[in-house]
Scaffold this motif. Structure first.
Motif, short mmCIF file in Angstrom:
data_model
loop_
_atom_site.label_atom_id
_atom_site.label_comp_id
_atom_site.label_asym_id
_atom_site.label_seq_id
_atom_site.Cartn_x
_atom_site.Cartn_y
_atom_site.Cartn_z
N LYS A 159 0.84 -1.19 0.00
CA LYS A 159 0.00 0.00 0.00
C LYS A 159 0.88 1.24 0.00
O LYS A 159 1.80 1.36 0.80
CB LYS A 159 -0.90 0.01 1.24
CG LYS A 159 -2.03 -0.99 1.20
CD LYS A 159 -2.92 -0.83 2.41
CE LYS A 159 -4.09 -1.80 2.36
NZ LYS A 159 -4.98 -1.65 3.54
N ASN B 288 0.79 5.69 -1.10
CA ASN B 288 0.15 6.89 -1.65
C ASN B 288 1.07 7.61 -2.63
O ASN B 288 0.83 8.77 -2.99
CB ASN B 288 -0.25 7.84 -0.52
CG ASN B 288 -1.31 7.21 0.38
OD1 ASN B 288 -2.19 6.50 -0.11
ND2 ASN B 288 -1.23 7.49 1.69
N PRO C 200 2.70 8.83 -6.01
CA PRO C 200 2.15 8.98 -7.38
C PRO C 200 2.59 7.88 -8.32
O PRO C 200 1.90 7.59 -9.31
CB PRO C 200 2.68 10.35 -7.81
CG PRO C 200 2.94 11.08 -6.53
CD PRO C 200 3.38 10.05 -5.54
N ALA D 38 2.47 4.86 -7.76
CA ALA D 38 1.52 3.76 -7.67
C ALA D 38 0.44 3.89 -8.73
O ALA D 38 -0.03 2.89 -9.29
CB ALA D 38 0.91 3.71 -6.27
N LYS D 39 0.03 5.13 -9.02
CA LYS D 39 -0.99 5.33 -10.07
C LYS D 39 -0.45 4.90 -11.42
O LYS D 39 -1.16 4.32 -12.24
CB LYS D 39 -1.42 6.79 -10.09
CG LYS D 39 -2.10 7.25 -8.80
CD LYS D 39 -2.54 8.69 -8.90
CE LYS D 39 -3.24 9.14 -7.61
NZ LYS D 39 -3.68 10.56 -7.68
N LYS D 40 0.83 5.19 -11.65
CA LYS D 40 1.43 4.77 -12.92
C LYS D 40 1.47 3.24 -13.00
O LYS D 40 1.19 2.65 -14.05
CB LYS D 40 2.83 5.34 -13.05
CG LYS D 40 2.87 6.86 -13.15
CD LYS D 40 4.30 7.36 -13.32
CE LYS D 40 4.34 8.88 -13.43
NZ LYS D 40 5.73 9.38 -13.60
N ARG D 41 1.79 2.63 -11.89
CA ARG D 41 1.81 1.16 -11.90
C ARG D 41 0.42 0.60 -12.14
O ARG D 41 0.25 -0.39 -12.86
CB ARG D 41 2.37 0.64 -10.57
CG ARG D 41 3.86 0.87 -10.40
CD ARG D 41 4.41 0.03 -9.25
NE ARG D 41 3.85 0.44 -7.98
CZ ARG D 41 4.38 1.36 -7.18
NH1 ARG D 41 5.49 1.99 -7.55
NH2 ARG D 41 3.81 1.66 -6.02
N ASP D 42 -0.60 1.23 -11.55
CA ASP D 42 -1.97 0.78 -11.79
C ASP D 42 -2.35 0.94 -13.26
O ASP D 42 -3.02 0.08 -13.85
CB ASP D 42 -2.94 1.55 -10.90
CG ASP D 42 -2.73 1.25 -9.43
OD1 ASP D 42 -2.15 0.18 -9.13
OD2 ASP D 42 -3.12 2.08 -8.58
N ALA D 43 -1.91 2.06 -13.85
CA ALA D 43 -2.22 2.27 -15.27
C ALA D 43 -1.53 1.21 -16.14
O ALA D 43 -2.13 0.67 -17.08
CB ALA D 43 -1.77 3.68 -15.69
N ASP E 7 -3.44 -1.98 -15.76
CA ASP E 7 -4.67 -1.99 -16.56
C ASP E 7 -4.36 -2.18 -18.04
O ASP E 7 -5.08 -2.90 -18.75
CB ASP E 7 -5.42 -0.67 -16.35
CG ASP E 7 -5.92 -0.53 -14.91
OD1 ASP E 7 -6.05 -1.57 -14.23
OD2 ASP E 7 -6.15 0.62 -14.47
#
Length: 359
Positions: A35, A37, A39, A41-46, A49
């Motif tokens: 876990k 917060n 930024p 992490a958002k790139k990894r999520d993208a 996906d």
């Protein structure tokens, strides 16, 4: 996914329990990822996906190739193989109580023109190797039949692929919904993905629950064994408390009886010595000692007399020692003299008796 931990371990280790709750609640997700917060992490999520979308696209292409191969396979085989396969398919359709409309795609596949069959045979390897082929080769392949007639053959090709995919999805739907009426089996096709995902999730949950159940069973068994051991220890203590004093009392009584028997033995020995002292006073003891010395002297004198007599008998030619022989002639003479002497004594005694009677 994090592996489950036995509840007994968490109960017996409070510090580890707090650490485990902190790690699983604040630091890690349910799938084991971190876990954050950040930024990034958002790139990894993208990216994740995007990879998922690419995987879905590749899966669709794979299914399309499989459908093309499945559609091209019946006509590429020999006539007898096609006939036997059609008979097997028809028997399978009768067993599954399929509707007559399901036979129409097979008839259409068997009635495909040669161009469609060639396209079905060449399209899977072309799609597999198109990304690695140069542009000149691609242009050459696309300019030759059957790829040059793709626009004309595309409606028939899509209809064939659609029929094949529909047939395969219906077969999968029959497997997932065995109790559904074959007339309504097509209604469950849109839910195949969700049903498959639910089945996989159910299998995963069942596996996790089975693992937790095994751990709980192990913990319960350990608890039961520890309780059984404590019960046995309590039983041993109860038996010791019940029968221990009796055993010690019996042991003490036996020791007391042994000591008492020793006392009686010593008392009997003392009484024996007292009786001897009473029966044999000092005067009697001295007299018995003197008598014993007298008997010893008499035994010695008797032995000397025996030796003297043996010597005298030896002088007369007689031997009383076993295994030795004396002078037989002298012995007979002495025996004869002794006999005559006894006879003379007997006659003298008779004469004296007669004289006494007459006198």
């Amino acid at each position: 996914m994090l592996p489950p931990i036995d509840e007994a371990i968490l109960k017996n280790n409070p510090d580890f329990e707090r650490l485990y709750k902190t790690v699983t609640g604040s630091l890690l997700n349910a799938d084991g990822s971190t876990k954050s917060n950040d930024p990034a992490a958002k790139k990894r999520d993208a990216v994740r996906d995007e990879l998922r979308a690419h995987r879905l696209k590749a899966t669709k292409q794979h299914l399309l190739r499989r459908a093309i191969v499945a559609a091209a396979t019946p006509e590429a085989s020999t006539g007898s193989a096609v006939q036997s396969k059609q008979q097997q398919q028809q028997s399978q359709l009768r067993r599954t109580r399929s509707v007559p409309q399901n036979q129409q795609p097979r008839d259409s596949v068997s009635a495909l023109p040669p161009e469609i069959l060639d396209l079905l045979l060449l399209l899977p390897p072309f799609l597999s190797n198109a990304s690695s082929m140069p542009n000149s080769s691609l242009a050459l392949i696309l300019s030759r039949p059957p790829f040059s007639e793709l626009n004309t053959l595309f409606p028939i090709l899509t209809a064939t692929l659609s029929a094949t995919l529909s047939r395969q999805t219906k077969a999968l739907a029959r497997v997932l919904n065995p109790h559904t009426n074959p007339s309504y089996i097509h209604r469950s096709i849109p839910t195949l993905a969700s049903t498959t995902a639910d089945l996989q999730a159910s299998i995963s949950n069942s596996s996790n629950s089975l693992s937790r159940s095994r751990q709980r069973a192990t913990h319960d068994l350990t608890t039961h064994l520890s309780q059984h051991a404590r019960a046995l220890a309590q039983l041993v203590r109860v038996l010791e408390s019940k029968h221990g004093p009796a055993a010690r009392s019996a042991e003490l009584r036996a020791a007391d009886a042994g000591l008492e028997s020793q006392i009686w033995a010593l008392a009997a020995e003392a009484l024996l010595w007292d009786a001897r002292r009473t029966v044999y006073p000092p005067e009697a003891q001295r007299a018995l000692a003197n008598y014993r010395r007298h008997l010893g002297d008499a035994r010695m004198r008797l032995a000397d007399a025996v030796r003297v007599r043996e010597t005298e008998l030896g002088d007369y030619g007689m031997s009383i020692i076993e295994g030795e022989s004396g002078d037989e002639t002298k012995e007979r003479t002495m025996r004869e003299i002794a006999r005559v002497w006894r006879e003379m004594e007997t006659r003298l005694n008779e004469i004296k008796a007669d004289l006494d009677r007459l006198g």
